[in-house]
Design a protein around this motif. Structure first.
Motif, PDB file in Angstrom:
ATOM      1  N   SER A  19       0.692  -1.113   0.037  1.00 25.20           N
ATOM      2  CA  SER A  19      -0.167   0.075   0.090  1.00 25.20           C
ATOM      3  C   SER A  19       0.827   1.299  -0.069  1.00 25.20           C
ATOM      4  O   SER A  19       0.492   2.158   0.687  1.00 25.20           O
ATOM      5  CB  SER A  19      -0.857   0.102   1.059  1.00 25.20           C
ATOM      6  N   PHE A  20       2.000   1.292  -0.568  1.00 21.01           N
ATOM      7  CA  PHE A  20       2.796   2.561  -0.807  1.00 21.01           C
ATOM      8  C   PHE A  20       2.292   3.048  -2.199  1.00 21.01           C
ATOM      9  O   PHE A  20       3.020   2.830  -3.383  1.00 21.01           O
ATOM     10  CB  PHE A  20       4.097   2.064  -0.919  1.00 21.01           C
ATOM     11  N   GLU A  22       1.622   6.513  -2.752  1.00 15.82           N
ATOM     12  CA  GLU A  22       2.463   7.804  -3.052  1.00 15.82           C
ATOM     13  C   GLU A  22       4.003   7.679  -2.442  1.00 15.82           C
ATOM     14  O   GLU A  22       4.062   7.186  -1.387  1.00 15.82           O
ATOM     15  CB  GLU A  22       2.004   9.068  -2.333  1.00 15.82           C
ATOM     16  N   ALA A  23       4.754   8.142  -3.255  1.00 17.76           N
ATOM     17  CA  ALA A  23       6.077   8.255  -2.452  1.00 17.76           C
ATOM     18  C   ALA A  23       6.034   9.441  -1.630  1.00 17.76           C
ATOM     19  O   ALA A  23       5.319  10.314  -1.637  1.00 17.76           O
ATOM     20  CB  ALA A  23       7.180   8.698  -3.598  1.00 17.76           C
ATOM     21  N   THR A  24       7.020   9.037  -0.472  1.00 16.48           N
ATOM     22  CA  THR A  24       6.941  10.201   0.567  1.00 16.48           C
ATOM     23  C   THR A  24       7.986  11.270   0.045  1.00 16.48           C
ATOM     24  O   THR A  24       8.646  10.933  -0.871  1.00 16.48           O
ATOM     25  CB  THR A  24       7.590   9.457   1.999  1.00 16.48           C
ATOM     26  N   GLN A  27      11.474  10.158  -0.423  1.00 16.73           N
ATOM     27  CA  GLN A  27      11.563   9.224  -1.414  1.00 16.73           C
ATOM     28  C   GLN A  27      11.293   9.907  -2.927  1.00 16.73           C
ATOM     29  O   GLN A  27      12.013   9.556  -3.962  1.00 16.73           O
ATOM     30  CB  GLN A  27      10.408   8.143  -1.585  1.00 16.73           C
ATOM     31  N   GLY A  47      10.760   8.229  10.436  1.00 18.05           N
ATOM     32  CA  GLY A  47       9.475   7.473   9.898  1.00 18.05           C
ATOM     33  C   GLY A  47       9.200   8.388   8.453  1.00 18.05           C
ATOM     34  O   GLY A  47       7.924   8.449   8.086  1.00 18.05           O
ATOM     35  N   GLY A  49      10.286   7.404   5.695  1.00 15.37           N
ATOM     36  CA  GLY A  49      10.086   6.504   4.530  1.00 15.37           C
ATOM     37  C   GLY A  49      11.636   6.361   3.978  1.00 15.37           C
ATOM     38  O   GLY A  49      11.787   6.100   2.682  1.00 15.37           O
ATOM     39  N   LYS A  50      12.851   6.341   4.656  1.00 15.97           N
ATOM     40  CA  LYS A  50      14.146   6.380   4.023  1.00 15.97           C
ATOM     41  C   LYS A  50      14.514   5.180   3.352  1.00 15.97           C
ATOM     42  O   LYS A  50      15.170   4.927   2.691  1.00 15.97           O
ATOM     43  CB  LYS A  50      15.149   6.880   5.153  1.00 15.97           C
ATOM     44  N   THR A  51      14.079   3.934   4.272  1.00 17.77           N
ATOM     45  CA  THR A  51      14.415   2.616   3.741  1.00 17.77           C
ATOM     46  C   THR A  51      13.949   2.420   2.178  1.00 17.77           C
ATOM     47  O   THR A  51      14.892   1.966   1.520  1.00 17.77           O
ATOM     48  CB  THR A  51      13.685   1.643   4.711  1.00 17.77           C
ATOM     49  N   ALA A  52      12.846   2.897   1.785  1.00 21.60           N
ATOM     50  CA  ALA A  52      12.464   2.382   0.519  1.00 21.60           C
ATOM     51  C   ALA A  52      13.390   3.594  -0.327  1.00 21.60           C
ATOM     52  O   ALA A  52      13.553   3.083  -1.536  1.00 21.60           O
ATOM     53  CB  ALA A  52      10.886   2.512   0.562  1.00 21.60           C
ATOM     54  N   ASP A 308      10.558   0.586  14.178  1.00 19.98           N
ATOM     55  CA  ASP A 308       9.243   1.142  13.341  1.00 19.98           C
ATOM     56  C   ASP A 308       8.218  -0.119  13.745  1.00 19.98           C
ATOM     57  O   ASP A 308       8.005  -1.010  13.033  1.00 19.98           O
ATOM     58  CB  ASP A 308       9.936   1.123  11.986  1.00 19.98           C
ATOM     59  N   ALA A 337       4.819   7.436   9.112  1.00 24.01           N
ATOM     60  CA  ALA A 337       4.012   7.522   7.929  1.00 24.01           C
ATOM     61  C   ALA A 337       2.615   8.169   7.897  1.00 24.01           C
ATOM     62  O   ALA A 337       1.602   7.690   7.675  1.00 24.01           O
ATOM     63  CB  ALA A 337       4.019   6.026   7.425  1.00 24.01           C
TER      64      ALA A 337
HETATM   65  P1  ADP Z   1      12.678   5.781   8.314  1.00 26.16           P
HETATM   66  O1  ADP Z   1      13.813   5.114   7.838  1.00 26.16           O
HETATM   67  O2  ADP Z   1      12.690   7.421   7.726  1.00 26.16           O
HETATM   68  O3  ADP Z   1      12.577   6.545   9.653  1.00 26.16           O
HETATM   69  P2  ADP Z   1      10.952   4.111   7.369  1.00 26.16           P
HETATM   70  O4  ADP Z   1      11.523   3.747   5.872  1.00 26.16           O
HETATM   71  O5  ADP Z   1      11.245   3.014   8.615  1.00 26.16           O
HETATM   72  O6  ADP Z   1      11.326   5.433   7.863  1.00 26.16           O
HETATM   73  O7  ADP Z   1       9.645   3.898   6.986  1.00 26.16           O
HETATM   74  C1  ADP Z   1       8.602   4.513   8.004  1.00 26.16           C
HETATM   75  C2  ADP Z   1       7.288   3.696   7.894  1.00 26.16           C
HETATM   76  O8  ADP Z   1       6.535   4.325   6.599  1.00 26.16           O
HETATM   77  C3  ADP Z   1       7.291   2.114   7.709  1.00 26.16           C
HETATM   78  O9  ADP Z   1       6.295   1.549   8.416  1.00 26.16           O
HETATM   79  C4  ADP Z   1       7.260   2.070   6.032  1.00 26.16           C
HETATM   80  O10 ADP Z   1       6.566   0.757   5.778  1.00 26.16           O
HETATM   81  C5  ADP Z   1       6.044   3.269   5.792  1.00 26.16           C
HETATM   82  N1  ADP Z   1       6.415   3.793   4.523  1.00 26.16           N
HETATM   83  C6  ADP Z   1       7.429   4.246   3.558  1.00 26.16           C
HETATM   84  N2  ADP Z   1       7.346   4.525   2.606  1.00 26.16           N
HETATM   85  C7  ADP Z   1       5.913   4.603   2.303  1.00 26.16           C
HETATM   86  C8  ADP Z   1       5.087   5.152   1.388  1.00 26.16           C
HETATM   87  N3  ADP Z   1       5.436   5.491   0.246  1.00 26.16           N
HETATM   88  N4  ADP Z   1       3.753   5.039   1.560  1.00 26.16           N
HETATM   89  C9  ADP Z   1       3.176   4.496   2.639  1.00 26.16           C
HETATM   90  N5  ADP Z   1       4.002   4.112   3.886  1.00 26.16           N
HETATM   91  C10 ADP Z   1       5.261   3.971   3.536  1.00 26.16           C
END
Ligand code: ADP
Ligand code: MG
Length: 458
Positions: A19-20, A22-24, A27, A47, A49-52, A308, A337
């Motif tokens: 369910s991603f 929209e890009a944050t 991202q 929080g 969304g850096k991982t993706a 997280d 998120a």
């Molecule tokens: P960070 O590393 O910046 O602290 P994370 O990568 O752990 O953040 O992401 C935080 C939460 O947001 C996670 O639960 C992730 O699954 C969710 N998330 C990341 N990108 C998206 C997106 N594009 N849409 C919805 N949820 C997202």
């Protein structure tokens, strides 16, 4: 939109499943530049969304350009085991419909098993620096083909004393690689040197930083008389607030254990997480919280950093965080998120100045709140009476000196706010006590769930 970024359809399918849609913001900012092969240093709040943001460009490239003969293609360094596991899980989810393989190398897990993982030559390797170096020292790794090096939570890795490890690991990676550094702040001591040695003419992307208060978190505070009063307030909040999951932060491991036992006695579904627990125990706790067998976690800072966990809607600071950055990291467990969250700090007289300085650091005011049936006797400091009124009266001298002390105190707090205090070797996770720098690093490292920097040569 992810679909506009020409990502591979198998990745788009996985994104859809997560369910991603929209890009944050981070991202959207990182993906095009990263796909352009630029070295990046990225500042962005927890929080966001850096991982993706760092996984997708690389995964997309691997999907389009398979290289089965290549050694490790992507290395992701993170400060703690728990974070490594989270990045691993997200990577597994994103690569579900691909043939890309991921490996996890962290302290606390079986060394031989990791050797087998490395032999299978996964494209992506996620690791904590200490254990990775041990594997490197045993010639079990090969980074001569490396295409991507990621330093995730670089500020935390610096805090934990991993700077020499990161630099050494980077020096053994293919020089033509692309390097991306993610951090809540770039102003950290040692950051400039790290960037200079590890990155190549990086572009900096400043999104909101840790210091910017999270818009979707409601910050509140409650005055407390003492420890016993705080226990009553905590219990009341946990029994009366509406939340899916909650985290209660204490400053000491001992307090975490004691509070957990007390809350359990009152039939709350509570677990505890701190650095004294062994790895499997911590894993079990995290599993129980994720599965909903417990809905409250009492934790110390270092153990819970960066975690997280879905559905955390309430954070209680049983004891006030020791500085602005720690406060931000604590409350960053909620409001992730785009979700809404509440952070409630229980503040006693000794924590008043610290709380004000954290408010100033965050440029915000905590909403004051009290519970009718649990009102304490302490109503906050009388500082306003002490200043101003006495001017020009007989007591001028003493009131002036008082004012000066308050001023000094404030200035001192201000200086310390936002800076991390080095942890101590005693029972507290990050104590205000001073102790020699060397032992501080290893104590924190151990608490964070990874091996200390100095390893025994076997
Ligand atoms: P960070 O590393 O910046 O602290 P994370 O990568 O752990 O953040 O992401 C935080 C939460 O947001 C996670 O639960 C992730 O699954 C969710 N998330 C990341 N990108 C998206 C997106 N594009 N849409 C919805 N949820 C997202
Ligand atoms: Mg992260």
């Amino acid at each position: 939109m992810f679909s506009e970024l020409s990502l591979h359809e198998r990745l788009l399918k996985a994104l859809d499943e997560l369910s991603f849609t929209e890009a944050t913001p981070v991202q959207s900012a990182v993906l095009p530049k990263a796909m352009d092969k630029k070295d990046l240093m990225v500042c962005s709040e927890t929080g966001s969304g850096k991982t993706a943001a760092f996984l997708l460009p690389a995964l997309n490239h691997f999907q389009d350009n398979p290289a089965p003969q290549s050694s490790t293609r992507m290395l992701i360094l993170v400060p703690t085991r728990e974070l490594a596991r989270q990045v691993f899980d997200e990577c597994e989810k994103l690569t579900r419909y691909t043939f890309i393989k991921t490996g996890l190398i962290t302290g606390g897990d079986d060394f031989r098993h990791q050797v087998n993982t490395l032999r299978k030559n996964p494209e992506v390797l996620i690791a904590t620096p200490g254990r990775l170096l041990e594997q490197m020292d045993n010639s079990n790794t090969d980074f001569s083909d490396l295409e991507y090096l990621i330093l995730d939570e670089a500020d935390r890795m610096l805090d934990f004393g991993f700077s020499p490890d990161m630099i050494r690991i980077a020096s053994e990676c293919r020089p033509e690689r692309q390097t991306m550094l993610f951090s809540a702040t770039l102003k950290q001591k040692g950051m400039v040197e790290l960037i200079k040695l590890v990155l190549n003419e990086p572009e900096s992307l400043m999104l909101s930083t840790a210091r910017d208060k999270h818009e979707n978190i409601h910050h509140q505070m409650m005055l407390a008389d003492d420890h016993a009063h705080k226990e009553k307030l905590t219990r009341w909040l946990l029994e009366n607030e509406t939340f899916e999951k909650a985290i209660v932060f204490t400053n000491k491991r001992l307090h975490a254990d004691q509070l957990c036992a007390k809350l359990r006695y009152h039939d709350l579904r509570v677990g505890v997480l701190h650095g004294e627990m062994d790895h499997s125990e911590r894993k079990r706790m995290m599993g129980m919280l994720a599965a909903g067998q417990i809905n409250i976690l009492v934790a110390t800072d270092v153990a819970a950093r960066g975690l997280d966990i879905k559905g955390i809607e309430l954070v209680i600071n049983f004891e006030m965080a020791r500085n602005g950055d720690d406060y931000v990291h604590r409350v960053g467990r909620t409001g992730r998120a785009g979700e809404k969250g509440v952070a409630i700090s229980l503040v006693d007289h000794a924590e008043w100045n610290l709380t004000s300085s954290i408010e100033r650091y965050l440029k915000t005011r905590f909403e004051k709140r009290s519970i009718k049936e649990l009102r304490g006797s302490w109503k906050g400091p009388k500082k306003l009476k002490a200043s101003g009124k006495a001017a020009g009266t007989k007591k001028k001298k003493s009131s002036d000196s008082k004012k000066t002390t308050v001023g000094k105190q404030r200035l001192r707090d201000k200086k310390k706010t936002g800076k991390r205090r080095a942890p101590a070797k005693d029972g507290s996770d990050a104590s205000a006590k001073k102790s020699p720098a060397k032992s501080q690093t290893s104590s924190k490292a151990v608490d964070a769930g990874f091996e200390p920097m100095k390893r025994k040569k076997s």
